[in-house]
Design a protein around this motif. Structure first.
Motif, mmCIF file in Angstrom:
data_model
loop_
_atom_site.group_PDB
_atom_site.id
_atom_site.type_symbol
_atom_site.label_atom_id
_atom_site.label_comp_id
_atom_site.label_asym_id
_atom_site.label_seq_id
_atom_site.Cartn_x
_atom_site.Cartn_y
_atom_site.Cartn_z
ATOM 1 N N PRO A 1 2.993 19.038 -2.408
ATOM 2 C CA PRO A 1 4.362 18.616 -2.092
ATOM 3 C C PRO A 1 4.576 18.715 -0.583
ATOM 4 N N ASN A 2 5.676 18.154 -0.113
ATOM 5 C CA ASN A 2 5.970 18.245 1.326
ATOM 6 C C ASN A 2 7.484 18.165 1.522
ATOM 7 N N LYS A 3 8.133 19.265 1.247
ATOM 8 C CA LYS A 3 9.582 19.342 1.394
ATOM 9 C C LYS A 3 10.015 19.032 2.818
ATOM 10 N N GLU A 4 9.265 19.532 3.800
ATOM 11 C CA GLU A 4 9.647 19.372 5.203
ATOM 12 C C GLU A 4 9.733 17.897 5.591
ATOM 13 N N LEU A 5 8.761 17.101 5.142
ATOM 14 C CA LEU A 5 8.787 15.678 5.465
ATOM 15 C C LEU A 5 9.965 14.986 4.795
ATOM 16 N N PHE B 1 0.847 -1.188 0.000
ATOM 17 C CA PHE B 1 0.000 0.000 0.000
ATOM 18 C C PHE B 1 0.886 1.243 0.000
ATOM 19 N N LEU B 2 0.400 2.295 -0.656
ATOM 20 C CA LEU B 2 1.141 3.550 -0.703
ATOM 21 C C LEU B 2 0.154 4.698 -0.579
ATOM 22 N N GLY B 3 0.446 5.631 0.345
ATOM 23 C CA GLY B 3 -0.444 6.771 0.506
ATOM 24 C C GLY B 3 0.062 7.724 1.569
ATOM 25 N N ASN B 4 -0.745 8.720 1.852
ATOM 26 C CA ASN B 4 -0.460 9.624 2.957
ATOM 27 C C ASN B 4 -1.137 9.077 4.221
ATOM 28 N N SER B 5 -1.537 9.934 5.141
ATOM 29 C CA SER B 5 -2.160 9.434 6.377
ATOM 30 C C SER B 5 -3.438 8.666 6.094
ATOM 31 N N ARG B 6 -4.116 9.012 5.015
ATOM 32 C CA ARG B 6 -5.342 8.284 4.662
ATOM 33 C C ARG B 6 -5.030 6.869 4.180
ATOM 34 N N GLY B 7 -3.808 6.673 3.693
ATOM 35 C CA GLY B 7 -3.391 5.328 3.308
ATOM 36 C C GLY B 7 -3.182 4.416 4.495
ATOM 37 N N LEU B 8 -3.076 4.992 5.696
ATOM 38 C CA LEU B 8 -2.929 4.184 6.908
ATOM 39 C C LEU B 8 -4.227 3.482 7.282
ATOM 40 N N SER B 9 -5.316 3.816 6.593
ATOM 41 C CA SER B 9 -6.583 3.116 6.813
ATOM 42 C C SER B 9 -6.504 1.655 6.397
ATOM 43 N N PHE B 10 -5.496 1.309 5.596
ATOM 44 C CA PHE B 10 -5.274 -0.095 5.238
ATOM 45 C C PHE B 10 -4.560 -0.762 6.419
ATOM 46 N N SER C 1 2.742 3.880 3.564
ATOM 47 C CA SER C 1 2.129 5.185 3.797
ATOM 48 C C SER C 1 2.726 5.889 5.010
ATOM 49 N N TYR C 2 2.632 7.227 4.972
ATOM 50 C CA TYR C 2 3.070 8.049 6.093
ATOM 51 C C TYR C 2 2.281 9.353 6.058
ATOM 52 N N ASN C 3 2.139 9.961 7.215
ATOM 53 C CA ASN C 3 1.378 11.207 7.316
ATOM 54 C C ASN C 3 1.906 12.260 6.343
ATOM 55 N N ALA C 4 0.995 12.770 5.494
ATOM 56 C CA ALA C 4 1.320 13.853 4.548
ATOM 57 C C ALA C 4 2.416 13.481 3.561
ATOM 58 N N ASP D 1 5.044 -2.237 14.151
ATOM 59 C CA ASP D 1 4.555 -1.036 13.461
ATOM 60 C C ASP D 1 3.582 -1.469 12.363
ATOM 61 N N ASP D 2 2.409 -1.927 12.756
ATOM 62 C CA ASP D 2 1.449 -2.401 11.766
ATOM 63 C C ASP D 2 0.065 -1.774 11.919
ATOM 64 N N ASN D 3 -0.075 -0.811 12.832
ATOM 65 C CA ASN D 3 -1.390 -0.195 13.029
ATOM 66 C C ASN D 3 -1.223 1.189 13.644
ATOM 67 N N TRP D 4 -1.601 2.208 12.872
ATOM 68 C CA TRP D 4 -1.535 3.580 13.365
ATOM 69 C C TRP D 4 -2.926 4.173 13.574
ATOM 70 N N LEU D 5 -3.949 3.391 13.428
ATOM 71 C CA LEU D 5 -5.303 3.940 13.494
ATOM 72 C C LEU D 5 -5.774 4.130 14.931
ATOM 73 N N ALA D 6 -6.500 5.214 15.155
ATOM 74 C CA ALA D 6 -7.047 5.502 16.481
ATOM 75 C C ALA D 6 -8.353 4.745 16.689
ATOM 76 N N ASN D 7 -8.573 4.336 17.934
ATOM 77 C CA ASN D 7 -9.818 3.647 18.277
ATOM 78 C C ASN D 7 -10.759 4.640 18.968
ATOM 79 N N ARG D 8 -11.060 5.721 18.258
ATOM 80 C CA ARG D 8 -11.960 6.743 18.788
ATOM 81 C C ARG D 8 -12.883 7.223 17.671
ATOM 82 N N THR D 9 -13.928 7.943 18.047
ATOM 83 C CA THR D 9 -14.937 8.428 17.108
ATOM 84 C C THR D 9 -14.896 9.951 17.049
#
Length: 291
Positions: free
Chosen positions: A112-116, A50-59, A76-79, A169-177
């Motif tokens: 783009p995200n030069k800082e990251l 999988f490849l994406g930004n923070s939304r890719g962490l939904s996988f 995937s990684y944030n931004a 390091d296999d789950n970055w998703l929060a368990n909150r609503t």
């Protein structure tokens, strides 16, 4: 003469300390269970990538294996911007067996995200491609990192390597609503317009797709879910943006932006929570996206 000797001694000990310190921190990076450490060690073998930004962490990887019976690796990684995604995927293929499928969450094709990119310097010793990307975005930082090793370890990415030294390091998703206050505040949010900040972003997506296809990897482009009211009222110019991606890559974008109904499945306007991930991955399984 005495002052000159002291200056030379100071420089020598500074450089020696920098090299020793850099070597020690590099060991932490190499021994970490953080996903990119595993990538560069060649320990990221998987059937689905999988490849994406923070939304890719939904996988969420545990759910992927639970639902599909297949191993996965999430780049995937944030931004994360698309040029960094392309570089990491290329490095992944050079060090690990090719997966059967690559799934790209295309909302990463925005800004783009030069800082990251610059704070990925702790992995520059493992990758000339990554080092070159950093230098291309900031020549001073790139060259300084080669001369003064400790500069590379100043940032969030290195901190995560320490956090994942002895944990998975296999789950970055929060368990909150999502909170009621955030839902009420949606009306004040500006429209979310899909657009490419530069043509280079689309070019790097095309390069990623072509690289995967050259390796015999099937590529799927998807757009993950948004909070229902956000998708309905705030998202603008989505169809022309998707059309441009399809024209450039030859692949359709599987649009799941409105596929998950129910606020209880989201942590905010753009991100699923754990329950939302399970529901979404089950939908992808039903639609044969993983097949």
């Amino acid at each position: 003469m005495k002052h000159a000797l002291w200056l030379i001694t100071l420089v020598v000990f500074t450089l020696l300390g920098d090299r020793l310190g850099g070597s020690l921190l590099n060991r932490f990076v190499n021994n970490s269970q953080f996903r990119y450490s595993r990538l560069y060690k060649g320990e990221a073998k998987a059937q689905i990538a999988f490849l994406g930004n923070s939304r890719g962490l939904s996988f969420c990887e545990p759910y992927v294996q639970q639902i599909t019976g297949r191993t996965s690796f999430n780049l995937s990684y944030n931004a994360m911007p698309m040029d960094l995604g392309y570089t990491l995927f290329r490095d992944y293929l050079e060090r690990n067996p090719a997966p059967k499928k690559l799934i790209i969450e295309v909302s990463m094709c925005g800004l783009p995200n030069k800082e990251l990119i610059l704070i990925f310097g702790c992995y520059a010793p493992f990758s000339k491609s990554l080092s070159d990307l950093i230098t291309a975005h900031d020549a001073k930082i790139g060259i300084a990192g080669q001369l003064i090793n400790l500069i590379r370890y100043n940032g969030e990415v290195f901190q995560r390597t320490l956090y994942y030294l002895n944990r998975s390091d296999d789950n970055w998703l929060a368990n909150r609503t999502i909170s009621p206050g955030m839902i009420e505040g949606l009306a004040l949010q500006k429209p979310y317009r899909f657009a490419f900040a530069s043509e280079d972003i689309l070019l790097n997506l095309v390069k990623t797709v072509k690289l995967a296809q050259q390796k015999g990897i099937e590529v799927k482009l998807v757009l993950n879910p948004y909070l229902p009211a956000f998708a309905k009222d705030k998202i603008k110019q989505l169809q022309p943006w998707k059309d441009k991606i399809t024209a450039a890559t030859g692949l359709p974008v599987a649009d799941y932006s409105s596929a998950i109904q129910g606020n209880e499945f989201f942590t905010d306007y753009q991100h699923l929570n754990l329950n939302g991930s399970l529901k979404y991955l089950s939908l992808l399984k039903k639609d044969a996206v993983f097949e």
